[in-house]
Design an enzyme around this catalytic site. Structure first.
Site, PDB file in Angstrom:
ATOM      1  CB  ALA A  12     -32.822  13.313 -13.277  1.00 55.33           C
ATOM      2  NE  ARG A  14     -37.029   6.100 -18.503  1.00 58.89           N
ATOM      3  CZ  ARG A  14     -37.074   4.845 -18.044  1.00 58.89           C
ATOM      4  NH1 ARG A  14     -38.221   4.314 -17.710  1.00 58.89           N
ATOM      5  NH2 ARG A  14     -35.972   4.135 -17.924  1.00 58.89           N
ATOM      6  CB  VAL A  63     -25.159   5.111 -11.933  1.00 51.35           C
ATOM      7  CG1 VAL A  63     -25.696   6.505 -12.182  1.00 51.35           C
ATOM      8  CG2 VAL A  63     -26.267   4.074 -11.912  1.00 51.35           C
ATOM      9  CG  ASN A  89     -34.311   8.324  -8.735  1.00 49.51           C
ATOM     10  OD1 ASN A  89     -35.275   7.903  -8.099  1.00 49.51           O
ATOM     11  ND2 ASN A  89     -34.318   8.398 -10.072  1.00 49.51           N
ATOM     12  CB  SER A 141     -37.344  -0.200  -2.562  1.00 43.80           C
ATOM     13  OG  SER A 141     -38.537  -0.962  -2.594  1.00 43.80           O
ATOM     14  CE1 TYR A 154     -35.824  -2.016  -7.432  1.00 45.86           C
ATOM     15  CE2 TYR A 154     -37.140  -2.659  -5.530  1.00 45.86           C
ATOM     16  CZ  TYR A 154     -36.739  -1.696  -6.439  1.00 45.86           C
ATOM     17  OH  TYR A 154     -37.236  -0.413  -6.338  1.00 45.86           O
ATOM     18  CB  ALA A 156     -30.014  -8.388  -2.388  1.00 40.98           C
ATOM     19  CE  LYS A 158     -33.913   0.260  -5.209  1.00 41.03           C
ATOM     20  NZ  LYS A 158     -33.402   1.578  -5.624  1.00 41.03           N
TER      21      LYS A 158
HETATM   22  P1  NAP Z   1     -38.159   4.437 -13.865  1.00 33.63           P
HETATM   23  O1  NAP Z   1     -39.368   5.242 -14.137  1.00 33.63           O
HETATM   24  O2  NAP Z   1     -38.003   3.115 -14.518  1.00 33.63           O
HETATM   25  O3  NAP Z   1     -36.863   5.352 -14.138  1.00 33.63           O
HETATM   26  C1  NAP Z   1     -35.594   4.826 -13.923  1.00 33.63           C
HETATM   27  C2  NAP Z   1     -34.565   5.896 -14.100  1.00 33.63           C
HETATM   28  O4  NAP Z   1     -33.278   5.330 -13.822  1.00 33.63           O
HETATM   29  C3  NAP Z   1     -34.511   6.450 -15.506  1.00 33.63           C
HETATM   30  O5  NAP Z   1     -34.261   7.831 -15.457  1.00 33.63           O
HETATM   31  C4  NAP Z   1     -33.319   5.718 -16.124  1.00 33.63           C
HETATM   32  O6  NAP Z   1     -32.639   6.444 -17.140  1.00 33.63           O
HETATM   33  C5  NAP Z   1     -32.414   5.589 -14.922  1.00 33.63           C
HETATM   34  N1  NAP Z   1     -31.440   4.513 -15.085  1.00 33.63           N
HETATM   35  C6  NAP Z   1     -31.671   3.187 -15.260  1.00 33.63           C
HETATM   36  N2  NAP Z   1     -30.522   2.525 -15.396  1.00 33.63           N
HETATM   37  C7  NAP Z   1     -29.527   3.453 -15.323  1.00 33.63           C
HETATM   38  C8  NAP Z   1     -28.111   3.390 -15.403  1.00 33.63           C
HETATM   39  N3  NAP Z   1     -27.466   2.239 -15.603  1.00 33.63           N
HETATM   40  N4  NAP Z   1     -27.417   4.545 -15.271  1.00 33.63           N
HETATM   41  C9  NAP Z   1     -28.045   5.724 -15.084  1.00 33.63           C
HETATM   42  N5  NAP Z   1     -29.373   5.839 -15.012  1.00 33.63           N
HETATM   43  C10 NAP Z   1     -30.113   4.713 -15.128  1.00 33.63           C
HETATM   44  O7  NAP Z   1     -38.038   4.118 -12.288  1.00 33.63           O
HETATM   45  P2  NAP Z   1     -38.685   4.843 -11.022  1.00 33.63           P
HETATM   46  O8  NAP Z   1     -39.880   4.093 -10.631  1.00 33.63           O
HETATM   47  O9  NAP Z   1     -38.757   6.307 -11.219  1.00 33.63           O
HETATM   48  O10 NAP Z   1     -37.570   4.491  -9.931  1.00 33.63           O
HETATM   49  C11 NAP Z   1     -36.609   5.426  -9.494  1.00 33.63           C
HETATM   50  C12 NAP Z   1     -35.959   4.861  -8.238  1.00 33.63           C
HETATM   51  O11 NAP Z   1     -36.932   4.645  -7.232  1.00 33.63           O
HETATM   52  C13 NAP Z   1     -35.292   3.503  -8.463  1.00 33.63           C
HETATM   53  O12 NAP Z   1     -34.103   3.405  -7.726  1.00 33.63           O
HETATM   54  C14 NAP Z   1     -36.314   2.527  -7.926  1.00 33.63           C
HETATM   55  O13 NAP Z   1     -35.737   1.314  -7.516  1.00 33.63           O
HETATM   56  C15 NAP Z   1     -36.869   3.324  -6.763  1.00 33.63           C
HETATM   57  N6  NAP Z   1     -38.187   2.881  -6.331  1.00 33.63           N
HETATM   58  C16 NAP Z   1     -39.245   2.918  -7.180  1.00 33.63           C
HETATM   59  C17 NAP Z   1     -40.477   2.491  -6.736  1.00 33.63           C
HETATM   60  C18 NAP Z   1     -41.699   2.501  -7.615  1.00 33.63           C
HETATM   61  O14 NAP Z   1     -42.736   1.962  -7.193  1.00 33.63           O
HETATM   62  N7  NAP Z   1     -41.660   3.106  -8.798  1.00 33.63           N
HETATM   63  C19 NAP Z   1     -40.632   2.017  -5.425  1.00 33.63           C
HETATM   64  C20 NAP Z   1     -39.529   1.994  -4.591  1.00 33.63           C
HETATM   65  C21 NAP Z   1     -38.311   2.440  -5.040  1.00 33.63           C
HETATM   66  P3  NAP Z   1     -33.089   6.396 -18.702  1.00 33.63           P
HETATM   67  O15 NAP Z   1     -34.472   6.969 -18.759  1.00 33.63           O
HETATM   68  O16 NAP Z   1     -32.097   7.253 -19.389  1.00 33.63           O
HETATM   69  O17 NAP Z   1     -33.065   4.964 -19.088  1.00 33.63           O
END
Ligand code: NAP
Length: 244
Positions: A12, A14, A63, A89, A141, A154, A156, A158
């Site tokens: 949460a 970013r 996580v 998330n 996703s 990725y 797999a 999702k």
């Molecule tokens: P993002 O901007 O890169 O943010 C990722 C978030 O996950 C950050 O808050 C990060 O925390 C946290 N995180 C990463 N590794 C972690 C860990 N080991 N433990 C706890 N927290 C962790 O990504 P986003 O685009 O918002 O994506 C959020 C979700 O939506 C993901 O599951 C992604 O696969 C999914 N998604 C995204 C898209 C897209 O186009 N953006 C599309 C489909 C699905 P820190 O900031 O503290 O590192």
């Protein structure tokens, strides 16, 4: 509409998770903001939520680590009394063709994206059962539905999340706990930085643009709210028509 409820949101600090945290706070929910490395950003989300009159706290937790998730859930339960909403998330990508992909690239993505959701649900499970109420929302996703070259790890993770969602939905339905998944397409965040302003990407999307984190957040708020009480085990695409 979420007054008096408490939501735990992973990742949460970013992007989509931060937008969900903001939206749920705006709807009146108290929020537990889970971050991994970005403490300052998590604290900024907490401060913003507090201006909306809700209780908000930040927790560091990887996580992928079973014990850290157990400790975080325990602390959150102590701090808030209970929680009703869990948004899984947190996620990463390490995209490359399988030819170049190392074992660790596969494991890291599976451990955070899929096992991370398992860890958080596992440690919340008894509480949800006991209180006979809960809303679990997993952020998967369209890659988990369609597959994607360069994303074997990725996609797999999702796709696994979709199986996890439906199985948890079946296990907990008798306890009035709903578990659903949101499957976004391309959304403007740090994760998709490389795809911004690339017409060859937006041209593949029927609505001809990438999604905004706030749009995913509105759907998460709907699934966290009582208005969606009769929806469980569902995977909702929010992708501008990409996977249609
Ligand atoms: P993002 O901007 O890169 O943010 C990722 C978030 O996950 C950050 O808050 C990060 O925390 C946290 N995180 C990463 N590794 C972690 C860990 N080991 N433990 C706890 N927290 C962790 O990504 P986003 O685009 O918002 O994506 C959020 C979700 O939506 C993901 O599951 C992604 O696969 C999914 N998604 C995204 C898209 C897209 O186009 N953006 C599309 C489909 C699905 P820190 O900031 O503290 O590192």
């Amino acid at each position: 509409m979420l007054n008096g409820k408490t939501a735990v949101i992973t990742g949460a600090s970013r992007g989509i998770g931060a937008a969900i945290a903001r939206k749920l706070a705006e709807c009146g929910a108290n929020i537990a903001v889970i971050y991994n490395g970005n403490k300052e950003k998590a604290i900024a989300i907490v401060a913003e939520a507090e201006t909306k009159g809700v209780k908000a706290m930040a927790y560091q937790c990887n996580v992928a680590n079973f014990e850290e998730c157990s400790a975080a859930i325990k602390k959150i339960t102590e701090d808030f009394g209970k929680f009703e909403i869990l948004i899984n998330n947190a996620g990463i990508n390490k995209d490359m063709l399988m030819l170049q992909m190392k074992e660790a690239d596969f494991d890291d993505v599976l451990d955070i994206n899929l096992k991370g959701a398992f860890n958080m649900i596992k440690h919340s499970y008894r509480q949800f059962m006991k209180q006979r109420y809960g809303k679990i929302v997993n952020i998967t996703s369209v890659a988990g539905i369609m597959g994607n070259a360069g994303q074997t790890n990725y996609a797999a993770s999702k796709a696994g999340m979709i199986g996890l969602t439906k199985s948890v939905a079946k296990e907990l339905a008798g306890r009035n706990v709903c578990c659903n998944a949101i499957a976004p397409g391309f959304v403007e965040t740090d994760m998709t930085e490389a795809f911004l302003n690339r017409p060859e990407i937006t041209d593949t999307i029927p609505l001809k643009r990438m999604g905004r984190p706030e749009e995913i957040a509105s759907l998460a708020a709907f699934l966290a709210d009582n208005v969606s009480d009769y929806i469980t085990g569902e995977v909702i695409r929010i992708d501008g028509g990409l996977a249609m």
